[in-house]
Design a protein around this motif. Structure first.
Motif, mmCIF file in Angstrom:
data_model
loop_
_atom_site.group_PDB
_atom_site.id
_atom_site.type_symbol
_atom_site.label_atom_id
_atom_site.label_comp_id
_atom_site.label_asym_id
_atom_site.label_seq_id
_atom_site.Cartn_x
_atom_site.Cartn_y
_atom_site.Cartn_z
ATOM 1 N N LEU A 1 0.831 -1.218 0.000
ATOM 2 C CA LEU A 1 0.000 0.000 0.000
ATOM 3 C C LEU A 1 0.858 1.258 0.000
ATOM 4 O O LEU A 1 0.532 2.244 -0.674
ATOM 5 C CB LEU A 1 -0.932 -0.001 1.212
ATOM 6 N N ASP B 1 0.839 4.206 -2.673
ATOM 7 C CA ASP B 1 0.627 5.571 -2.211
ATOM 8 C C ASP B 1 1.736 6.482 -2.731
ATOM 9 O O ASP B 1 1.473 7.596 -3.210
ATOM 10 C CB ASP B 1 0.597 5.575 -0.678
ATOM 11 N N GLN C 1 -4.673 15.489 4.174
ATOM 12 C CA GLN C 1 -4.510 14.208 4.845
ATOM 13 C C GLN C 1 -4.880 14.297 6.320
ATOM 14 O O GLN C 1 -5.286 13.300 6.926
ATOM 15 C CB GLN C 1 -3.080 13.691 4.689
ATOM 16 N N CYS D 1 -4.825 12.338 -8.087
ATOM 17 C CA CYS D 1 -3.835 11.396 -7.554
ATOM 18 C C CYS D 1 -3.300 11.863 -6.206
ATOM 19 O O CYS D 1 -3.135 11.057 -5.276
ATOM 20 C CB CYS D 1 -2.682 11.224 -8.539
ATOM 21 N N ALA E 1 -6.088 11.405 -3.635
ATOM 22 C CA ALA E 1 -6.234 9.977 -3.315
ATOM 23 C C ALA E 1 -5.056 9.487 -2.484
ATOM 24 O O ALA E 1 -5.223 8.688 -1.546
ATOM 25 C CB ALA E 1 -6.349 9.161 -4.595
ATOM 26 N N ALA E 2 -3.850 9.965 -2.790
ATOM 27 C CA ALA E 2 -2.662 9.571 -2.024
ATOM 28 C C ALA E 2 -2.756 10.070 -0.586
ATOM 29 O O ALA E 2 -2.361 9.358 0.357
ATOM 30 C CB ALA E 2 -1.402 10.120 -2.691
ATOM 31 N N ALA F 1 -5.525 10.576 1.083
ATOM 32 C CA ALA F 1 -6.520 9.731 1.753
ATOM 33 C C ALA F 1 -5.917 8.376 2.110
ATOM 34 O O ALA F 1 -6.116 7.869 3.226
ATOM 35 C CB ALA F 1 -7.749 9.557 0.859
ATOM 36 N N LEU F 2 -5.177 7.770 1.176
ATOM 37 C CA LEU F 2 -4.572 6.464 1.432
ATOM 38 C C LEU F 2 -3.522 6.548 2.535
ATOM 39 O O LEU F 2 -3.417 5.642 3.372
ATOM 40 C CB LEU F 2 -3.948 5.917 0.147
ATOM 41 N N TYR F 3 -2.746 7.634 2.564
ATOM 42 C CA TYR F 3 -1.736 7.801 3.620
ATOM 43 C C TYR F 3 -2.404 7.878 4.990
ATOM 44 O O TYR F 3 -1.932 7.273 5.958
ATOM 45 C CB TYR F 3 -0.921 9.065 3.359
ATOM 46 N N SER F 4 -3.513 8.603 5.067
ATOM 47 C CA SER F 4 -4.237 8.701 6.336
ATOM 48 C C SER F 4 -4.802 7.337 6.741
ATOM 49 O O SER F 4 -4.780 6.981 7.924
ATOM 50 C CB SER F 4 -5.378 9.714 6.211
ATOM 51 N N LEU F 5 -5.299 6.594 5.759
ATOM 52 C CA LEU F 5 -5.783 5.245 6.040
ATOM 53 C C LEU F 5 -4.647 4.361 6.553
ATOM 54 O O LEU F 5 -4.834 3.574 7.492
ATOM 55 C CB LEU F 5 -6.403 4.631 4.781
ATOM 56 N N LEU F 6 -3.461 4.497 5.961
ATOM 57 C CA LEU F 6 -2.303 3.725 6.404
ATOM 58 C C LEU F 6 -1.946 4.029 7.861
ATOM 59 O O LEU F 6 -1.636 3.125 8.641
ATOM 60 C CB LEU F 6 -1.100 4.027 5.500
#
Length: 356
Positions: free
Chosen positions: A101, A105, A128, A185, A188-189, A191-196
Motif C-alpha cells: 500500500l 501511495d 490528509q 492522484c 487519493a494519495a 486519503a490512502l496515507y491517512s488510512l495507512l
C-alpha cells in the motif's frame, strides 16, 4: 503515548529544556526533510527527469538510515501481557500488505508532483489531516469533537479552492487534463496515507498490542523494505529503467546533479522519517502525525522562494484555511493531552493518599 521501560526512564531523566530541545530537533527534521524532499522531487521533474517509478523508489530506498537509531537507542524489556502474541506469519503478512500500500501511495504522490507545482501539491497534501480525523473516528475510536469537525470542513474547503482554481500554475507543458489527474492522484494519495496511519495504529492496538520505540521502528523498516522491493519491480517491469541513462545524459543540471538529486531526495525522506519516529518517542504518535502534516504548510512558501511559484489570491486563502484547520486540530490535541495529564495526576495523588 509510548510507554517503554528504559526509554520512558530515559525521557524522565531529561530536564525540561532538554526535552524541548529534542522536540524542536525532531520537528526540524520533519519540516526540513519533507520540504527538501518535495522541492528536490519537483526539481527532478523540472530538469528533465520523467520516471515515476524512480521518483517512487527514492521515497523509501534509503530506509537503512533508520537502522542507526534502531541499534543506537537501547531496547527496553518487553512488558508481560496476558494475551498471546500474534504469530510471525500474521505479522509478516500485515507488514507485506502495508508495504505494498505504501508503494502504491508513493506512486500516486509521484504522479501528483509530476503534474502539479510544489506549492499546489503541498496544499492538497494538507487534506490528509482531515482524512486522518475521519479514519481515526471509524478505525481508532477517536472522538469527533466540534474542533475536529471544524478542521475537517476547513481543510476540505482549502482543497476545493485548489480544485476550482482556474488560474492554476502547473508546470510548463502540463495540460488541464493532466492537472486534474495530478490533483486527483494527490488527493487519493493523501486519503490512502491517512488510512495507512490508522491501519498502523490499529495494528499496534489489536495485533502487536504494544507501541514501543523499537516496534515502531521495526514497522517502518520492514514496510519500507517491502515498498522498496515493489517499487524496484515496478521500475523494471514498466521498462522505465531503460530510459534512466538517457535521463541522466539529458538532465539539464548535469549528470552529477542528476545523481545527487536522487540521492539527497532519498536521504531527505528518511530524515523526515527519523523526525517522525523521534516525535513518537518523545511525545506521542498523534502529535507526530499532526506535525508531519503541519510541515506541509512550509513547502508552498519554500517553493515560491526556490521555484518562484505563483501564489495568487486563491492559493493564499487556501493556505490560510489549511493553517486554520491545523490550529483547530492541534488545539483539540492540546485539550485532550491536558485532560489526560490531569486524570493521571489525580490517579497518582489518590494512590499516594491511600498509601499514607
Amino acid at each position: 503515548m509510548i510507554k517503554s521501560g528504559a526509554l520512558t526512564n530515559l525521557i524522565g531523566k531529561l530536564s525540561r529544556w532538554q526535552w524541548w530541545f529534542l522536540v524542536a530537533l525532531n520537528i526540524f527534521f520533519i519540516v526540513v526533510g519533507q520540504a527538501a524532499a518535495v522541492l528536490l522531487g519537483r526539481f527532478y521533474y523540472d530538469q528533465g527527469g520523467n520516471s515515476k517509478w524512480m521518483a517512487t523508489l527514492v521515497q523509501t530506498i534509503a530506509f537503512p538510515i533508520l537502522l542507526i537509531p534502531f541499534f543506537l537507542i537501547p531496547s527496553s524489556p518487553e512488558p508481560s501481557t496476558s494475551s498471546s502474541p500474534a504469530s510471525l506469519k500474521i505479522i509478516a503478512s500485515i507488514y507485506f500488505s502495508l508495504g505494498v500500500l505504501i508503494a502504491g501511495d508513493n506512486m500516486m504522490y509521484s504522479i501528483g508532483l509530476l503534474y502539479l507545482s510544489a506549492s499546489t501539491y503541498s496544499l492538497i497534501c494538507a487534506t490528509q489531516l482531515a482524512f486522518n480525523a475521519v479514519f481515526s473516528y471509524f478505525l481508532n475510536a477517536q472522538k469527533f469533537t466540534a474542533l475536529i469537525f471544524n478542521s475537517v470542513i476547513v481543510l476540505s474547503f482549502s482543497a476545493a479552492l485548489i480544485a476550482v482554481n482556474d488560474d492554476s500554475d502547473g508546470p510548463s507543458g502540463v495540460s488541464k487534463g493532466h492537472y486534474i489527474i495530478g490533483f486527483l492522484c494527490t488527493l487519493a494519495a493523501s486519503a490512502l496515507y491517512s488510512l495507512l496511519l490508522s491501519l498502523m495504529q490499529l495494528t499496534f492496538q489489536k495485533v502487536l498490542k504494544r507501541e514501543t520505540f523499537s516496534v515502531v521502528l521495526e514497522m517502518q523498516i520492514y514496510t519500507a523494505l517491502v515498498a522498496t522491493c515493489v517499487s524496484t519491480v515496478g521500475l523494471f517491469a514498466s521498462g522505465e529503467w531503460k530510459s534512466l541513462h538517457g535521463e541522466m545524459v539529458g538532465f539539464s543540471a548535469g549528470r552529477v546533479s542528476y545523481v545527487m538529486t536522487l540521492v539527497w531526495t532519498a536521504v531527505a525522506w528518511q530524515i523526515c522519517s527519523v523526525g517522525v519516529v523521534g516525535l513518537i518517542f518523545v511525545v506521542s504518535s498523534l502529535f507526530s502525525n499532526v506535525i508531519s502534516t503541519l510541515s506541509l504548510a512550509v513547502t508552498p512558501i519554500a517553493s515560491v522562494i526556490v521555484f518562484h511559484d505563483k501564489m495568487n489570491g486563491v492559493k493564499i486563502i487556501a493556505m490560510l484555511l489549511a493553517l486554520w484547520g491545523f490550529a483547530s486540530y492541534i488545539y483539540q490535541n492540546y485539550l485532550d493531552d491536558s485532560k489526560a495529564r490531569r486524570t493521571e495526576n489525580n490517579v497518582s495523588e489518590s494512590h499516594n493518599d491511600s498509601s499514607c
